[in-house]
Design a protein around this motif. Sequence first.
Motif, PDB file in Angstrom:
ATOM      1  N   ASP A 266       0.801  -1.226   0.000  1.00 19.96           N
ATOM      2  CA  ASP A 266       0.000   0.000   0.000  1.00 19.96           C
ATOM      3  C   ASP A 266       0.834   1.276   0.000  1.00 19.96           C
ATOM      4  O   ASP A 266       0.422   2.297  -0.534  1.00 19.96           O
ATOM      5  CB  ASP A 266      -0.996   0.014   1.153  1.00 19.96           C
TER       6      ASP A 266
ATOM      7  N   ASN B 219      -1.922  -3.943   2.823  1.00 19.42           N
ATOM      8  CA  ASN B 219      -1.414  -3.394   4.070  1.00 19.42           C
ATOM      9  C   ASN B 219      -0.708  -4.520   4.810  1.00 19.42           C
ATOM     10  O   ASN B 219      -1.347  -5.449   5.295  1.00 19.42           O
ATOM     11  CB  ASN B 219      -2.569  -2.831   4.900  1.00 19.42           C
ATOM     12  N   GLN B 220       0.608  -4.446   4.910  1.00 19.02           N
ATOM     13  CA  GLN B 220       1.387  -5.516   5.547  1.00 19.02           C
ATOM     14  C   GLN B 220       1.077  -5.677   7.031  1.00 19.02           C
ATOM     15  O   GLN B 220       1.350  -6.707   7.616  1.00 19.02           O
ATOM     16  CB  GLN B 220       2.881  -5.246   5.393  1.00 19.02           C
ATOM     17  N   ASN B 221       0.519  -4.656   7.633  1.00 21.65           N
ATOM     18  CA  ASN B 221       0.211  -4.736   9.057  1.00 21.65           C
ATOM     19  C   ASN B 221      -1.085  -5.484   9.338  1.00 21.65           C
ATOM     20  O   ASN B 221      -1.420  -5.730  10.477  1.00 21.65           O
ATOM     21  CB  ASN B 221       0.140  -3.327   9.652  1.00 21.65           C
ATOM     22  N   LYS B 222      -1.838  -5.798   8.293  1.00 15.97           N
ATOM     23  CA  LYS B 222      -3.123  -6.489   8.457  1.00 15.97           C
ATOM     24  C   LYS B 222      -3.113  -7.797   7.673  1.00 15.97           C
ATOM     25  O   LYS B 222      -3.951  -8.027   6.814  1.00 15.97           O
ATOM     26  CB  LYS B 222      -4.266  -5.588   7.993  1.00 15.97           C
ATOM     27  N   LYS B 223      -2.170  -8.667   7.989  1.00 12.86           N
ATOM     28  CA  LYS B 223      -1.997  -9.917   7.253  1.00 12.86           C
ATOM     29  C   LYS B 223      -3.072 -10.951   7.559  1.00 12.86           C
ATOM     30  O   LYS B 223      -3.354 -11.811   6.738  1.00 12.86           O
ATOM     31  CB  LYS B 223      -0.628 -10.517   7.561  1.00 12.86           C
ATOM     32  N   SER B 224      -3.675 -10.880   8.736  1.00 11.27           N
ATOM     33  CA  SER B 224      -4.568 -11.952   9.175  1.00 11.27           C
ATOM     34  C   SER B 224      -5.743 -12.194   8.223  1.00 11.27           C
ATOM     35  O   SER B 224      -6.146 -13.321   8.017  1.00 11.27           O
ATOM     36  CB  SER B 224      -5.081 -11.673  10.588  1.00 11.27           C
ATOM     37  N   SER B 225      -6.291 -11.167   7.640  1.00  8.51           N
ATOM     38  CA  SER B 225      -7.457 -11.346   6.778  1.00  8.51           C
ATOM     39  C   SER B 225      -7.132 -11.103   5.295  1.00  8.51           C
ATOM     40  O   SER B 225      -8.031 -11.039   4.479  1.00  8.51           O
ATOM     41  CB  SER B 225      -8.566 -10.395   7.222  1.00  8.51           C
ATOM     42  N   LEU B 226      -5.864 -10.996   4.975  1.00  5.47           N
ATOM     43  CA  LEU B 226      -5.472 -10.658   3.609  1.00  5.47           C
ATOM     44  C   LEU B 226      -5.916 -11.700   2.587  1.00  5.47           C
ATOM     45  O   LEU B 226      -6.463 -11.360   1.539  1.00  5.47           O
ATOM     46  CB  LEU B 226      -3.964 -10.432   3.512  1.00  5.47           C
TER      47      LEU B 226
ATOM     48  N   LYS C   7      -9.608 -11.376   1.948  1.00  2.42           N
ATOM     49  CA  LYS C   7      -9.927 -10.139   1.217  1.00  2.42           C
ATOM     50  C   LYS C   7      -9.575 -10.270  -0.262  1.00  2.42           C
ATOM     51  O   LYS C   7     -10.337  -9.850  -1.131  1.00  2.42           O
ATOM     52  CB  LYS C   7      -9.171  -8.947   1.816  1.00  2.42           C
TER      53      LYS C   7
END
Length: 168
Positions: free
Chosen positions: A23, A44-51, A54
């Motif tokens: 991003d 967004n690398q800080n929000k990997k859990s749901s990547l 998504k």
Amino acid sequence: HQCHVDHWFTTIFKKPLTVLVLDKVFYYPFFGLLLWVNNTFFVNQNKKSSLVEKVVSFVKANDTNIGIYPEGNFGANPDGSFIPFKSGAFHIAEQLNYKIIMSVINTRKLLNYHTKELNIGNPIDVKILEIVDPKKFKDVETLKDYCYDKMVTGYNKLVNNDDDKIKN
């Protein structure tokens, strides 16, 4: 293996193709806007859990193919070797039931990474390696390791001129 021209290589597909990019690249002057206009999915690398979820939802909703660089970030190690692959791209392929088209691109004749010298007019070498069906592997780790080995071998052959190549 990521390079500066990968995104434009994707124009060969008949179906729209989305590429995943960090991003923060969106904020690069002009370049980020150009990527956004070309249907890029900014990660967004800080929000990997749901990547993975998504991306799978986005691809299904937009009826698109997806281009993913399994290294997870831009470039290679300083010695030119591949960065270890991350598993997200392979989970996405598995969940979408998409085949993986492995390809490698060599831009070393175009851009000297050590001197940052751009050599306009030099070729970009492209090699399509193989199409891999994720269903033929027992798990994502085995699939990831297989693709890594094939891509490293294919890339080394390409940069060492040991194989046929396509010149643009």
